[in-house]
Design a protein around this motif. Sequence first.
Motif, PDB file in Angstrom:
ATOM      1  N   LYS A 143       0.834  -1.216   0.000  1.00 35.06           N
ATOM      2  CA  LYS A 143       0.000   0.000   0.000  1.00 35.06           C
ATOM      3  C   LYS A 143       0.859   1.253   0.000  1.00 35.06           C
ATOM      4  N   LYS A 144       1.974   1.213   0.719  1.00 30.18           N
ATOM      5  CA  LYS A 144       2.837   2.397   0.838  1.00 30.18           C
ATOM      6  C   LYS A 144       3.848   2.501  -0.308  1.00 30.18           C
ATOM      7  N   GLY A 145       3.826   1.543  -1.201  1.00 28.18           N
ATOM      8  CA  GLY A 145       4.737   1.610  -2.343  1.00 28.18           C
ATOM      9  C   GLY A 145       6.148   1.107  -2.078  1.00 28.18           C
ATOM     10  N   PHE A 146       6.361   0.392  -0.948  1.00 29.33           N
ATOM     11  CA  PHE A 146       7.686  -0.184  -0.686  1.00 29.33           C
ATOM     12  C   PHE A 146       7.830  -1.543  -1.383  1.00 29.33           C
ATOM     13  N   ALA A 147       6.735  -2.035  -1.879  1.00 30.05           N
ATOM     14  CA  ALA A 147       6.783  -3.260  -2.672  1.00 30.05           C
ATOM     15  C   ALA A 147       5.884  -3.046  -3.869  1.00 30.05           C
ATOM     16  N   GLY A 148       6.162  -3.741  -4.963  1.00 28.48           N
ATOM     17  CA  GLY A 148       5.373  -3.575  -6.172  1.00 28.48           C
ATOM     18  C   GLY A 148       6.220  -3.000  -7.281  1.00 28.48           C
ATOM     19  N   LYS A 149       5.631  -2.040  -8.004  1.00 27.14           N
ATOM     20  CA  LYS A 149       6.355  -1.497  -9.165  1.00 27.14           C
ATOM     21  C   LYS A 149       7.063  -0.194  -8.829  1.00 27.14           C
ATOM     22  N   SER A 150       8.166   0.071  -9.519  1.00 25.86           N
ATOM     23  CA  SER A 150       8.940   1.325  -9.409  1.00 25.86           C
ATOM     24  C   SER A 150       9.085   1.793  -7.966  1.00 25.86           C
ATOM     25  N   ILE A 151       9.714   0.967  -7.162  1.00 28.62           N
ATOM     26  CA  ILE A 151       9.877   1.277  -5.744  1.00 28.62           C
ATOM     27  C   ILE A 151      10.764   2.523  -5.584  1.00 28.62           C
ATOM     28  N   PHE A 152      10.305   3.483  -4.807  1.00 28.70           N
ATOM     29  CA  PHE A 152      10.980   4.784  -4.637  1.00 28.70           C
ATOM     30  C   PHE A 152      11.264   5.458  -5.988  1.00 28.70           C
ATOM     31  N   GLY A 153      10.376   5.226  -6.939  1.00 30.74           N
ATOM     32  CA  GLY A 153      10.530   5.864  -8.250  1.00 30.74           C
ATOM     33  C   GLY A 153      11.672   5.305  -9.089  1.00 30.74           C
ATOM     34  N   LYS A 154      12.272   4.250  -8.601  1.00 35.02           N
ATOM     35  CA  LYS A 154      13.397   3.677  -9.347  1.00 35.02           C
ATOM     36  C   LYS A 154      12.902   2.588 -10.309  1.00 35.02           C
ATOM     37  N   ASP A 155      13.783   2.219 -11.196  1.00 30.96           N
ATOM     38  CA  ASP A 155      13.479   1.120 -12.099  1.00 30.96           C
ATOM     39  C   ASP A 155      13.711  -0.192 -11.332  1.00 30.96           C
ATOM     40  N   PHE A 156      12.876  -0.417 -10.347  1.00 34.20           N
ATOM     41  CA  PHE A 156      13.044  -1.575  -9.464  1.00 34.20           C
ATOM     42  C   PHE A 156      11.670  -2.069  -9.019  1.00 34.20           C
ATOM     43  N   ASP A 157      11.307  -3.262  -9.529  1.00 41.47           N
ATOM     44  CA  ASP A 157      10.023  -3.870  -9.168  1.00 41.47           C
ATOM     45  C   ASP A 157      10.290  -5.108  -8.309  1.00 41.47           C
ATOM     46  N   PHE A 158       9.485  -5.279  -7.293  1.00 37.21           N
ATOM     47  CA  PHE A 158       9.665  -6.482  -6.464  1.00 37.21           C
ATOM     48  C   PHE A 158       8.365  -6.830  -5.751  1.00 37.21           C
ATOM     49  N   THR A 159       7.988  -8.107  -5.849  1.00 39.31           N
ATOM     50  CA  THR A 159       6.781  -8.548  -5.135  1.00 39.31           C
ATOM     51  C   THR A 159       7.132  -9.670  -4.158  1.00 39.31           C
ATOM     52  N   PHE A 160       6.292  -9.792  -3.138  1.00 38.26           N
ATOM     53  CA  PHE A 160       6.507 -10.803  -2.102  1.00 38.26           C
ATOM     54  C   PHE A 160       5.409 -11.852  -2.135  1.00 38.26           C
ATOM     55  N   GLU A 161       5.771 -13.072  -1.800  1.00 41.23           N
ATOM     56  CA  GLU A 161       4.760 -14.103  -1.588  1.00 41.23           C
ATOM     57  C   GLU A 161       5.146 -14.944  -0.372  1.00 41.23           C
ATOM     58  N   ILE A 162       4.138 -15.250   0.434  1.00 44.12           N
ATOM     59  CA  ILE A 162       4.375 -16.070   1.622  1.00 44.12           C
ATOM     60  C   ILE A 162       4.038 -17.517   1.293  1.00 44.12           C
ATOM     61  N   ARG A 163       4.854 -18.432   1.757  1.00 49.71           N
ATOM     62  CA  ARG A 163       4.516 -19.848   1.658  1.00 49.71           C
ATOM     63  C   ARG A 163       4.600 -20.470   3.045  1.00 49.71           C
ATOM     64  N   SER A 164       3.610 -21.293   3.342  1.00 48.39           N
ATOM     65  CA  SER A 164       3.602 -21.956   4.630  1.00 48.39           C
ATOM     66  C   SER A 164       4.229 -23.339   4.509  1.00 48.39           C
ATOM     67  N   GLY A 165       5.048 -23.688   5.462  1.00 46.54           N
ATOM     68  CA  GLY A 165       5.529 -25.055   5.563  1.00 46.54           C
ATOM     69  C   GLY A 165       4.389 -25.920   6.080  1.00 46.54           C
ATOM     70  N   ALA A 166       4.644 -27.222   6.179  1.00 43.13           N
ATOM     71  CA  ALA A 166       3.558 -28.096   6.613  1.00 43.13           C
ATOM     72  C   ALA A 166       4.054 -29.148   7.605  1.00 43.13           C
ATOM     73  N   GLY A 167       5.055 -28.778   8.406  1.00 44.25           N
ATOM     74  CA  GLY A 167       5.504 -29.687   9.442  1.00 44.25           C
ATOM     75  C   GLY A 167       6.581 -30.630   8.960  1.00 44.25           C
ATOM     76  N   SER A 168       7.756 -30.078   8.655  1.00 46.76           N
ATOM     77  CA  SER A 168       8.870 -30.920   8.270  1.00 46.76           C
ATOM     78  C   SER A 168      10.156 -30.156   8.534  1.00 46.76           C
ATOM     79  N   TYR A 169      10.966 -30.690   9.432  1.00 48.34           N
ATOM     80  CA  TYR A 169      12.209 -30.011   9.803  1.00 48.34           C
ATOM     81  C   TYR A 169      13.183 -29.926   8.637  1.00 48.34           C
ATOM     82  N   VAL A 170      13.255 -30.981   7.827  1.00 43.17           N
ATOM     83  CA  VAL A 170      14.261 -31.008   6.764  1.00 43.17           C
ATOM     84  C   VAL A 170      13.993 -29.917   5.715  1.00 43.17           C
ATOM     85  N   CYS A 171      12.781 -29.416   5.658  1.00 41.29           N
ATOM     86  CA  CYS A 171      12.468 -28.344   4.704  1.00 41.29           C
ATOM     87  C   CYS A 171      13.200 -27.043   5.005  1.00 41.29           C
TER      88      CYS A 171
END
Lengths: 433, 154
Positions: A143-171
Amino acid sequence: MLEKRLVTERIGKIRPESITDYVDSGGYEALKKALKKTRIEVLEEIEDSRLRGRGGAGFPVAVKMMAMAKESQTPKYIVCNADEGEPGNFKDRYLMENDPHHILEGMLIAAYATMAGKGYIYIRGEYSKSLKMMRQAISEAEKKGFAGKSIFGKDFDFTFEIRSGAGSYVCGEEFSLLESIEGKPGHTRVKPPFPTEQGLFGYPTLINNIETFSTLPVIMEMSGKAYAKLGTKSSTGTKLISLSGNVKNKGVYEVPYGLPIRTVIEAFGGGVPEGRKIKMVQLGGACGPIIPEYMLDMIIDFERFEEFESKVGAGAIIVIDDRFDIFDILKHTAEFFSHESCGKCTPCREGNTHLKNIIDKFHRYEAREEDMNLLENLARVMHQTSLCGLGQTAPTAVISTLHYFRSAYLERIEKSFLEEGHDAKYQNQQSRA
Amino acid sequence: MELKTVLEKYPKKPDCLIELLLEYQNGKATRHLEEDELKMVAEYLSLPESHVFSVVSFYSLLSMVPRGRHIIQICHDVPCYVSDDFNVRHTLESMLDIGIGETTEDGLFTLEHSSCLGCCDQSPVIRIDEQIYGNLNRNKLKAIMSQYRSEDHA
Ligand SMILES: Cc1cc2nc3c(=O)[nH]c(=O)nc-3n(C[C@H](O)[C@H](O)[C@H](O)COP(=O)(O)O)c2cc1C
Ligand code: SF4
Ligand code: FES
């Protein structure tokens, strides 16, 4: 002041769910600073800091980032390892629950320097609160523009995604983790290729621990050179220690490298409750060595730990008092590994079952001399021939106790099968276990 | 939520499998996944059925066995073990009259064993559904359990 709060500086002073608090306390300024530099300059700053990975293995962070920056194949991914499953470690949860934006800011700095466009945060499935906090932080940052397109007006795009583990230490092991993000069972891959060459979905991937990412904004703010002045020669900066077990004040403490283990236990932990004595300390978690009380003056430092064939690991210190017997502890450690082995390779799958059975014999006062020899050989084979770090480190606790607590093994063999001793002791333990 | 509704929330990408299974399973009263459901998921994501089954059997938070309305996970690793001076596991087993891996007759609780829950600063620790309960002693544990009981009978 023994504590040195850099990575945890804001914790307790801001409301973790508030991006406003984060920004008002100078948050996302380090990213802004990084974005004013060239990518090479950011990488050099990190190189100057001599930062080493905080997830266990201690690999130099800049080396991995530079390898990733060189890759021309796209897309490139940043993966944050938030699987924290090593018994005795809880500092990554502490960071996620108390300062989630700091992690995002660190990942953004890494992404800018290595030209990555997408980040995955792989959080262990049991960490419900962390999952919630990180999801919320990402949506606020977008929402604040720290993630997504043209971060701080720069030619820099970045998105985040969360993934949940499912109960495995070796992961938590990097290749297993990538497999898990891809929706598969967490079986490790054979390396090379390394993740920076062929990682997630086959593309260049930088994978680091949460604490490693959280340190990047600190380095941007204070400069790599200033950061490198903290700590020791082989281990610069600070480390988050997860202190647990038989101490008065369990918790996460950030300390400069070079502090003796004893100081952490006494100054922060307040020592052992009820005037009892320390019998042993397990370092790093279930995968780490068990050392006797007289070794506690050892300092927290990558190089010093390696001399003892041990790793600083992720920074767990588990204090165990004199009510406990080493075989009580080894039994729990062995159960953990035989439960968590993924079963892909024989030395680990079969080895851990064997190891547990032999430890059980010692625990039940039914051990013979040949069991000790068997244990020694088995531990060595597992350490040398297992496919991934799980099997390689599973026998560490056994190897270290065979060294430092050898007399306890010999004594147990001597007392085994003595009718009276055997039954009485075994009953006694059963009622406690 | 119906399986179809959950499926439609996710793109048809194989890497969504684990998230999708977790969400669907944890929304079900029995907290488990059935064979037919897994076949539907496989079809939706165009994955071999064997792949979906192997994922479910690999991850300990996924189950093909029906479980109770509340899942109690007992941590059993060293930091909890050395801080546990009243035996959390035995206390719960005798309070509920079931062992690890079993479900109470009224279908309210399932007892499970868990590897370190990452809350060793509050050891001994258990997790009930999504909630962590730490610094346990016998009275606190009794109070927590009777709270769950009364909520569910209210
Ligand atoms: C069995 C096993 C479990 C691991 N678990 C974790 C973990 O939970 N978190 C983590 O950051 N690294 C874990 N690691 C280390 C990772 O493989 C990898 O080295 C690390 O994510 C690299 O990040 P760093 O360089 O920032 O430490 C584990 C390794 C092994 C062998
Ligand atoms: S060492 Fe253990 S966990 Fe690692 S691949 Fe082999 S069986 Fe799996
Ligand atoms: S050992 Fe129980 S929470 Fe870590």
